[in-house]
Motif scaffolding. Structure first.
Motif, short mmCIF file in Angstrom:
data_model
loop_
_atom_site.label_atom_id
_atom_site.label_comp_id
_atom_site.label_asym_id
_atom_site.label_seq_id
_atom_site.Cartn_x
_atom_site.Cartn_y
_atom_site.Cartn_z
N UNK A 12 43.92 -54.70 -54.42
CA UNK A 12 44.36 -56.94 -55.21
C UNK A 12 43.86 -56.91 -56.21
N UNK A 13 43.10 -56.86 -56.42
CA UNK A 13 42.09 -57.03 -58.14
C UNK A 13 42.82 -56.42 -59.37
N UNK A 14 43.05 -55.45 -59.25
CA UNK A 14 43.78 -54.44 -60.23
C UNK A 14 45.77 -55.17 -60.49
N UNK A 15 45.78 -55.69 -58.89
CA UNK A 15 47.43 -56.07 -59.04
C UNK A 15 47.05 -57.66 -59.79
N UNK A 16 46.46 -58.23 -59.39
CA UNK A 16 46.18 -59.70 -60.04
C UNK A 16 46.54 -59.24 -61.31
N UNK A 17 45.12 -58.54 -61.87
CA UNK A 17 45.19 -58.13 -63.42
C UNK A 17 46.30 -58.26 -63.43
N UNK A 18 46.94 -56.45 -63.60
CA UNK A 18 48.90 -56.33 -63.55
C UNK A 18 49.55 -57.83 -64.34
N UNK A 19 49.35 -58.65 -63.15
CA UNK A 19 50.08 -60.13 -63.69
C UNK A 19 49.55 -59.89 -65.19
N UNK A 89 61.24 -60.28 -51.59
CA UNK A 89 59.98 -60.61 -51.73
C UNK A 89 59.21 -59.74 -52.02
N UNK A 90 59.33 -58.73 -51.88
CA UNK A 90 58.05 -57.55 -52.39
C UNK A 90 58.06 -57.53 -53.78
N UNK A 91 58.88 -57.68 -54.56
CA UNK A 91 58.83 -57.92 -56.07
C UNK A 91 58.31 -58.48 -56.08
N UNK A 92 58.02 -59.81 -56.19
CA UNK A 92 57.70 -61.59 -56.43
C UNK A 92 56.66 -61.21 -56.07
N UNK A 93 56.12 -60.75 -55.07
CA UNK A 93 54.49 -61.18 -54.64
C UNK A 93 53.80 -60.04 -55.67
N UNK A 94 54.07 -58.75 -55.68
CA UNK A 94 53.51 -58.02 -56.60
C UNK A 94 54.44 -57.37 -58.24
N UNK A 95 54.47 -58.77 -58.38
CA UNK A 95 55.39 -58.90 -59.72
C UNK A 95 55.32 -57.70 -60.71
N UNK A 96 53.99 -57.65 -61.04
CA UNK A 96 53.57 -57.14 -62.46
C UNK A 96 53.66 -55.50 -62.23
N UNK A 97 52.53 -55.39 -60.64
CA UNK A 97 53.11 -54.00 -60.17
C UNK A 97 54.14 -53.47 -60.03
N UNK A 98 55.19 -54.60 -59.71
CA UNK A 98 56.86 -53.37 -59.59
C UNK A 98 57.52 -53.45 -61.24
N UNK A 99 56.93 -54.18 -62.05
CA UNK A 99 57.59 -54.53 -63.15
C UNK A 99 56.83 -52.94 -63.65
N UNK A 100 55.74 -52.64 -63.77
CA UNK A 100 54.70 -51.19 -64.04
C UNK A 100 55.28 -49.92 -63.10
N UNK A 101 55.91 -50.40 -61.99
CA UNK A 101 56.56 -49.28 -61.72
C UNK A 101 57.48 -48.60 -61.76
#
Length: 191
Positions: A12-19, A89-101
């Protein structure tokens, strides 16, 4: 805190930082500072920041698959809208992770992350076929569905990065595009 919970917190911390910045620019020190833990504790759960990146991206893909699986019963168009809403919903919740993926040329792309993305794409095609009640799709229909999943990915990438369309309009617009694509395919499909 249980080991599983600590691992989830690090992800979760990593996903927040990816934002705030691209995953390849997030270091072990960044994650440990954000999570409020020591470097040695980090290494109890992950052997490297790369392993954490892959785990974080896997969390995003699992969320996308869960979002697709969460469709309700009803008319095909409504079931598809609900599946697309789940993806949004998932793309929005994990915005930066989704973009990175999905970002082309990401330095954190691996065969494992590529396989995870393919798993989401294949699941999307299965959900659509199920919603349409189609058990033996033609090659053109399958190609259309795969093309549409690319449209959804591209649309969500643009939407997440630019925010040019209200969220409330996304699912209906994307499902209407699929209906249009399938209608054109039907005029060319001789099976």
């Amino acid at each position: 805190m249980s080991p599983q919970r600590r691992r989830e917190d690090l992800i979760g911390a990593a996903l927040e930082l990816f934002g705030a910045r691209p995953p390849e620019q997030v270091s072990v020190d960044d994650v440990t500072a954000h999570a409020g833990i020591s470097r040695p504790l980090f290494y109890r759960y992950f052997s490297s920041v790369r392993e954490l990146q892959v785990a974080a991206l896997r969390t995003v893909t699992e969320g996308l698959i869960d979002g697709l699986a969460g469709q309700a019963t009803g008319e095909p168009a409504e079931r598809l809208r609900q599946a697309v809403r789940g993806i949004v919903d998932v793309a929005d919740r994990y915005r930066a992770g989704y973009v990175a993926l999905l970002r082309s040329g990401s330095v954190i792309a691996t065969s494992e992350t590529d396989a995870a993305v393919d798993e989401v794409r294949n699941r999307a095609v299965e959900v659509i076929l199920d919603a349409l009640g189609e058990t033996t799709p033609s090659p053109r229909v399958l190609l259309t569905l795969r093309c549409w999943t690319a449209v959804v990915e591209g649309t969500l990438l643009s939407w997440l990065q630019e925010g040019t369309m209200p969220r409330a309009e996304l699912d209906g617009w994307l499902v209407d595009q699929l209906a249009g694509m399938l209608a054109v395919t039907a005029t060319h499909d001789t099976r």
